[in-house]
Write a protein that holds these residues in place. Structure first.
Motif, short mmCIF file in Angstrom:
data_model
loop_
_atom_site.label_atom_id
_atom_site.label_comp_id
_atom_site.label_asym_id
_atom_site.label_seq_id
_atom_site.Cartn_x
_atom_site.Cartn_y
_atom_site.Cartn_z
N ARG A 48 0.82 -1.21 0.00
CA ARG A 48 0.00 0.00 0.00
C ARG A 48 0.85 1.26 0.00
N TRP A 49 2.19 1.10 0.09
CA TRP A 49 3.05 2.23 0.37
C TRP A 49 4.06 2.51 -0.73
N SER A 50 3.87 1.94 -1.91
CA SER A 50 4.75 2.20 -3.05
C SER A 50 3.95 2.88 -4.15
N ASN A 51 4.61 3.26 -5.24
CA ASN A 51 3.93 3.89 -6.36
C ASN A 51 2.79 3.01 -6.85
N GLY A 52 1.60 3.60 -6.95
CA GLY A 52 0.43 2.84 -7.38
C GLY A 52 -0.42 2.35 -6.23
N GLY A 53 0.15 2.28 -5.02
CA GLY A 53 -0.62 1.89 -3.85
C GLY A 53 -1.28 3.10 -3.22
N ARG A 54 -2.30 2.87 -2.42
CA ARG A 54 -2.96 3.98 -1.75
C ARG A 54 -3.73 3.49 -0.53
N VAL A 55 -3.93 4.41 0.40
CA VAL A 55 -4.75 4.13 1.59
C VAL A 55 -5.80 5.22 1.71
N VAL A 99 2.97 -6.26 -5.88
CA VAL A 99 2.03 -5.49 -6.70
C VAL A 99 1.35 -4.43 -5.81
N PRO A 100 1.28 -3.18 -6.24
CA PRO A 100 0.60 -2.16 -5.44
C PRO A 100 -0.88 -2.50 -5.25
N ASN A 101 -1.40 -2.19 -4.08
CA ASN A 101 -2.83 -2.39 -3.83
C ASN A 101 -3.37 -1.23 -3.00
N SER A 102 -4.67 -1.13 -2.95
CA SER A 102 -5.31 -0.07 -2.17
C SER A 102 -5.91 -0.65 -0.89
N TRP A 103 -6.12 0.21 0.08
CA TRP A 103 -6.73 -0.18 1.35
C TRP A 103 -7.71 0.91 1.76
N THR A 104 -8.91 0.51 2.14
CA THR A 104 -9.94 1.45 2.55
C THR A 104 -10.44 1.08 3.94
N ASN A 105 -10.50 2.05 4.83
CA ASN A 105 -10.94 1.77 6.19
C ASN A 105 -12.38 1.26 6.20
N ARG A 106 -12.67 0.37 7.13
CA ARG A 106 -14.00 -0.23 7.21
C ARG A 106 -15.09 0.81 7.43
N LYS A 107 -16.27 0.52 6.87
CA LYS A 107 -17.43 1.40 7.04
C LYS A 107 -18.24 1.02 8.27
N PHE A 108 -18.17 -0.24 8.66
CA PHE A 108 -18.98 -0.72 9.78
C PHE A 108 -18.12 -1.43 10.80
N GLY A 109 -18.58 -1.39 12.06
CA GLY A 109 -17.90 -2.14 13.10
C GLY A 109 -16.56 -1.51 13.46
N GLU A 110 -15.74 -2.27 14.20
CA GLU A 110 -14.44 -1.78 14.62
C GLU A 110 -13.36 -2.79 14.29
N SER A 111 -12.15 -2.28 14.14
CA SER A 111 -11.02 -3.16 13.81
C SER A 111 -10.80 -4.17 14.92
N LYS A 112 -10.44 -5.40 14.52
CA LYS A 112 -10.16 -6.46 15.49
C LYS A 112 -8.71 -6.42 15.96
N LEU A 113 -7.87 -5.63 15.27
CA LEU A 113 -6.46 -5.54 15.63
C LEU A 113 -6.27 -4.63 16.83
N LYS A 114 -5.72 -5.16 17.90
CA LYS A 114 -5.42 -4.39 19.10
C LYS A 114 -3.91 -4.23 19.18
N ILE A 115 -3.44 -3.03 18.83
CA ILE A 115 -2.01 -2.80 18.67
C ILE A 115 -1.23 -3.12 19.95
N LYS A 116 -1.76 -2.72 21.10
CA LYS A 116 -1.03 -2.92 22.36
C LYS A 116 -0.81 -4.40 22.66
N GLU A 117 -1.71 -5.24 22.17
CA GLU A 117 -1.63 -6.66 22.47
C GLU A 117 -0.70 -7.41 21.51
N MET A 118 -0.31 -6.78 20.40
CA MET A 118 0.33 -7.53 19.32
C MET A 118 1.84 -7.38 19.24
#
Length: 255
Positions: free
Chosen positions: A121-128, A200-219
């Motif tokens: 998501r962080w090279s030419n052609g990728g986007r967030v 290969v570059p890819n895009s990422w879009t934040n979820r529209k519903f609910g909350e992320s399951k990733l808990k940074i402090k725990e990982m």
């Protein structure tokens, strides 16, 4: 080549229908033989009910309920033990990944006969789109550490969205990570064990519903454990787990 799309789903009642319809419609549009393999990770909402309904609409949908232990890594692993295709992609249930990007991954694998295709998501052609600021900072720091420790150029190891041939999945077993640290275990093992890959570059879009399951402090500790495991294997395994072919040197191609 049949494509399997492995999707972990925990409490995704609001997102899963749009995700699966978009995914199936896109793959069908390009004539890609596929199955959509969803692991309901013992959801507490109506995810299972929605999957029941969608199975009548999408013949390519197969789904399981993982009775436990539960967690992102366990759910993905559950699907990776059951898919029937020639290759398998890990795809998120919240539609943060773009089905059009999956088509690019698939075509890249077929055309170049790659063992793996990784997204960035962080090279030419990728986007967030709508990426949380704190999460972005943590992401870039974590990926920098992985790059430096492992001596690789790939800059988005934590990106779960990747595609693997069946032979690659079998070759990087056994899996260790039970949680989101599986996202770095799979690609790092593939690299260390000599499987070739394209980026290969890819895009990422934040979820529209609910909350992320990733808990940074725990990982943090869990990511560190997997990183150290892969580092030890790279330098001390004496090639015991290397891909068994005449020419097993890995090559990375970006575009």
């Amino acid at each position: 080549m049949k494509l399997s799309v492995v999707i972990p789903a925990y409490n995704e009642e609001e997102s899963i229908a749009e995700t699966l319809r978009s995914l199936h419609g896109t793959l069908a549009k390009y004539g890609i033989a596929h199955e959509i393999c969803v692991t309901n990770d013992n959801s507490k909402d109506g995810t299972l009910r929605v999957l029941d309904e969608l199975s009548l609409e999408i013949p390519e949908l197969v789904y399981y309920t993982n009775p436990g232990p539960n967690g992102f890594g366990y759910a993905v692993r559950y699907g990776l033990e059951r898919f029937t295709g020639d290759c398998a992609a890990v795809f998120m249930a919240d539609l943060s990944d773009d089905p059009e990007d999956l088509v690019k991954f698939y075509n890249k694998m077929v055309e170049g006969d790659y063992d793996c295709v990784f997204g960035t998501r962080w090279s030419n052609g990728g986007r967030v789109i709508d990426y949380p600021k704190v999460k972005k900072i943590v992401n870039r720091v974590a990926n920098f550490i992985v790059k430096m420790v492992m001596g690789i150029k790939y800059n988005d190891t934590t990106n779960a969205f990747k595609l693997y041939k069946r032979e690659t999945i079998e070759g990087i077993k056994p899996f260790l990570a039970p949680h989101f640290n599986l996202t770095i275990e799979l690609p790092l093992k593939a690299m260390v064990r000599g499987y070739n890959y394209a980026v290969v570059p890819n895009s990422w879009t934040n979820r529209k519903f609910g909350e992320s399951k990733l808990k940074i402090k725990e990982m943090g500790g869990r990511y560190f454990f997997i990183l150290m495991y892969c580092l030890i294997e790279k330098y001390f395994s004496q090639g015991d787990f290397k891909k068994k072919v005449a020419n097993s040197s890995a090559k990375a191609v970006s575009r």
